[in-house]
Design a protein around this motif. Structure first.
Motif, PDB file in Angstrom:
ATOM      1  N   GLY A  20      47.800  41.584  37.289  1.00 53.58           N
ATOM      2  CA  GLY A  20      48.791  41.086  38.242  1.00 53.58           C
ATOM      3  C   GLY A  20      50.204  41.417  37.826  1.00 53.58           C
ATOM      4  N   ILE A  21      50.490  41.272  36.552  1.00 55.20           N
ATOM      5  CA  ILE A  21      51.819  41.615  36.036  1.00 55.20           C
ATOM      6  C   ILE A  21      52.074  43.111  36.211  1.00 55.20           C
ATOM      7  CG2 ILE A  21      53.182  41.847  33.923  1.00 55.20           C
ATOM      8  CD1 ILE A  21      51.964  39.225  32.995  1.00 55.20           C
ATOM      9  N   GLY A  22      51.045  43.905  35.987  1.00 54.91           N
ATOM     10  CA  GLY A  22      51.176  45.353  36.082  1.00 54.91           C
ATOM     11  C   GLY A  22      51.226  45.880  37.507  1.00 54.91           C
ATOM     12  N   GLY A  23      51.010  45.012  38.495  1.00 48.80           N
ATOM     13  CA  GLY A  23      51.096  45.431  39.883  1.00 48.80           C
ATOM     14  C   GLY A  23      49.841  46.086  40.417  1.00 48.80           C
ATOM     15  N   ARG A  24      48.728  45.916  39.727  1.00 45.82           N
ATOM     16  CA  ARG A  24      47.477  46.506  40.208  1.00 45.82           C
ATOM     17  C   ARG A  24      46.927  45.710  41.384  1.00 45.82           C
ATOM     18  NH1 ARG A  24      43.974  46.747  35.099  1.00 45.82           N
ATOM     19  NH2 ARG A  24      42.350  46.846  36.678  1.00 45.82           N
ATOM     20  N   SER A  25      46.127  46.353  42.201  1.00 44.14           N
ATOM     21  CA  SER A  25      45.536  45.730  43.379  1.00 44.14           C
ATOM     22  C   SER A  25      44.414  44.781  42.973  1.00 44.14           C
ATOM     23  CB  SER A  25      44.979  46.808  44.300  1.00 44.14           C
ATOM     24  OG  SER A  25      44.218  46.229  45.333  1.00 44.14           O
ATOM     25  N   LYS A  26      44.266  43.701  43.741  1.00 40.58           N
ATOM     26  CA  LYS A  26      43.167  42.774  43.439  1.00 40.58           C
ATOM     27  C   LYS A  26      41.816  43.382  43.773  1.00 40.58           C
ATOM     28  CE  LYS A  26      43.268  40.163  47.744  1.00 40.58           C
ATOM     29  NZ  LYS A  26      43.463  38.838  48.308  1.00 40.58           N
ATOM     30  N   GLU A  27      41.806  44.454  44.527  1.00 48.66           N
ATOM     31  CA  GLU A  27      40.560  45.139  44.856  1.00 48.66           C
ATOM     32  C   GLU A  27      39.965  45.839  43.634  1.00 48.66           C
ATOM     33  OE1 GLU A  27      39.323  44.583  47.839  1.00 48.66           O
ATOM     34  OE2 GLU A  27      41.150  43.489  48.314  1.00 48.66           O
ATOM     35  N   LEU A  28      40.735  45.978  42.558  1.00 48.50           N
ATOM     36  CA  LEU A  28      40.264  46.653  41.347  1.00 48.50           C
ATOM     37  C   LEU A  28      39.596  45.703  40.356  1.00 48.50           C
ATOM     38  CD1 LEU A  28      43.312  49.024  40.747  1.00 48.50           C
ATOM     39  CD2 LEU A  28      41.097  49.579  41.762  1.00 48.50           C
ATOM     40  N   TYR A  31      34.806  42.620  37.846  1.00 48.94           N
ATOM     41  CA  TYR A  31      33.714  41.670  37.677  1.00 48.94           C
ATOM     42  C   TYR A  31      32.918  41.478  38.958  1.00 48.94           C
ATOM     43  CZ  TYR A  31      36.073  40.471  33.344  1.00 48.94           C
ATOM     44  OH  TYR A  31      36.634  40.525  32.112  1.00 48.94           O
ATOM     45  N   ALA A  32      31.595  41.418  38.819  1.00 54.77           N
ATOM     46  CA  ALA A  32      30.712  41.162  39.952  1.00 54.77           C
ATOM     47  C   ALA A  32      30.244  39.704  39.951  1.00 54.77           C
ATOM     48  CB  ALA A  32      29.511  42.087  39.904  1.00 54.77           C
ATOM     49  N   ASN A  33      30.171  39.089  38.765  1.00 52.39           N
ATOM     50  CA  ASN A  33      29.760  37.695  38.623  1.00 52.39           C
ATOM     51  C   ASN A  33      30.801  36.802  39.303  1.00 52.39           C
ATOM     52  OD1 ASN A  33      29.152  35.122  37.777  1.00 52.39           O
ATOM     53  ND2 ASN A  33      28.900  35.666  35.628  1.00 52.39           N
ATOM     54  N   LEU A  34      30.343  35.864  40.126  1.00 48.65           N
ATOM     55  CA  LEU A  34      31.251  35.027  40.914  1.00 48.65           C
ATOM     56  C   LEU A  34      32.219  34.234  40.041  1.00 48.65           C
ATOM     57  CD1 LEU A  34      32.045  34.103  43.732  1.00 48.65           C
ATOM     58  CD2 LEU A  34      30.342  32.299  43.539  1.00 48.65           C
ATOM     59  N   ASP A  35      31.740  33.637  38.947  1.00 50.51           N
ATOM     60  CA  ASP A  35      32.614  32.834  38.088  1.00 50.51           C
ATOM     61  C   ASP A  35      33.689  33.701  37.422  1.00 50.51           C
ATOM     62  OD1 ASP A  35      31.264  30.492  38.676  1.00 50.51           O
ATOM     63  OD2 ASP A  35      29.910  30.691  36.967  1.00 50.51           O
ATOM     64  N   SER A  36      33.265  34.815  36.860  1.00 55.77           N
ATOM     65  CA  SER A  36      34.210  35.707  36.194  1.00 55.77           C
ATOM     66  C   SER A  36      35.194  36.295  37.194  1.00 55.77           C
ATOM     67  CB  SER A  36      33.481  36.846  35.488  1.00 55.77           C
ATOM     68  OG  SER A  36      32.652  36.329  34.476  1.00 55.77           O
ATOM     69  N   ARG A  37      34.689  36.641  38.364  1.00 54.76           N
ATOM     70  CA  ARG A  37      35.549  37.221  39.400  1.00 54.76           C
ATOM     71  C   ARG A  37      36.614  36.216  39.848  1.00 54.76           C
ATOM     72  NH1 ARG A  37      35.431  41.645  42.546  1.00 54.76           N
ATOM     73  NH2 ARG A  37      36.422  41.515  44.570  1.00 54.76           N
ATOM     74  N   SER A  38      36.224  34.970  40.037  1.00 56.35           N
ATOM     75  CA  SER A  38      37.196  33.966  40.481  1.00 56.35           C
ATOM     76  C   SER A  38      38.239  33.706  39.401  1.00 56.35           C
ATOM     77  CB  SER A  38      36.503  32.674  40.902  1.00 56.35           C
ATOM     78  OG  SER A  38      35.868  32.056  39.818  1.00 56.35           O
ATOM     79  N   GLN A  39      37.839  33.743  38.135  1.00 53.43           N
ATOM     80  CA  GLN A  39      38.809  33.586  37.047  1.00 53.43           C
ATOM     81  C   GLN A  39      39.774  34.765  37.003  1.00 53.43           C
ATOM     82  OE1 GLN A  39      39.433  31.079  34.747  1.00 53.43           O
ATOM     83  NE2 GLN A  39      38.132  29.927  36.128  1.00 53.43           N
ATOM     84  N   LEU A  41      40.634  36.733  39.494  1.00 48.46           N
ATOM     85  CA  LEU A  41      41.529  36.653  40.646  1.00 48.46           C
ATOM     86  C   LEU A  41      42.577  35.550  40.470  1.00 48.46           C
ATOM     87  CD1 LEU A  41      39.001  37.240  43.552  1.00 48.46           C
ATOM     88  CD2 LEU A  41      40.832  38.772  42.808  1.00 48.46           C
ATOM     89  N   GLY A  42      42.198  34.450  39.833  1.00 48.63           N
ATOM     90  CA  GLY A  42      43.173  33.385  39.544  1.00 48.63           C
ATOM     91  C   GLY A  42      44.258  33.872  38.603  1.00 48.63           C
ATOM     92  N   GLY A  43      43.864  34.594  37.581  1.00 49.71           N
ATOM     93  CA  GLY A  43      44.841  35.175  36.662  1.00 49.71           C
ATOM     94  C   GLY A  43      45.698  36.205  37.350  1.00 49.71           C
ATOM     95  N   TRP A  44      45.078  37.001  38.218  1.00 53.07           N
ATOM     96  CA  TRP A  44      45.811  38.026  38.967  1.00 53.07           C
ATOM     97  C   TRP A  44      46.890  37.377  39.836  1.00 53.07           C
ATOM     98  CZ3 TRP A  44      46.455  39.025  44.171  1.00 53.07           C
ATOM     99  CH2 TRP A  44      47.007  40.263  44.488  1.00 53.07           C
ATOM    100  N   ARG A  45      46.529  36.286  40.526  1.00 54.38           N
ATOM    101  CA  ARG A  45      47.492  35.585  41.379  1.00 54.38           C
ATOM    102  C   ARG A  45      48.673  35.059  40.571  1.00 54.38           C
ATOM    103  NH1 ARG A  45      43.138  32.745  43.021  1.00 54.38           N
ATOM    104  NH2 ARG A  45      41.969  33.880  44.562  1.00 54.38           N
TER     105      ARG A  45
END
Length: 58
Positions: A20-28, A31-39, A41-45
């Motif tokens: 998120g700090i680096g400006g990368r897209s959240k589409e990148l 993680y496929a695992n739901l728990d890891s993915r949500s974490q 995305l939370g960090g990305w936000r």
């Protein structure tokens, strides 16, 4: 004394935050695992919010 690895979810959050700090897209999200993915995305936000608010310079 050996250092223990951080929890996987903490690591996913941290990697998302850096993305998120680096400006990368959240589409990148790597993680496929739901728990890891949500974490990730939370960090990305939080990283994007910090970058937008001027807390971090690119």
């Amino acid at each position: 004394m050996k250092r223990q690895k951080r929890d996987r979810l903490d690591r996913a959050f941290s990697k998302g935050f850096q993305a998120g700090i680096g400006g990368r897209s959240k589409e990148l999200c790597p993680y496929a695992n739901l728990d890891s993915r949500s974490q990730w995305l939370g960090g990305w936000r939080e990283g994007v919010d910090g970058r937008i608010n001027g807390l971090f310079n690119k």
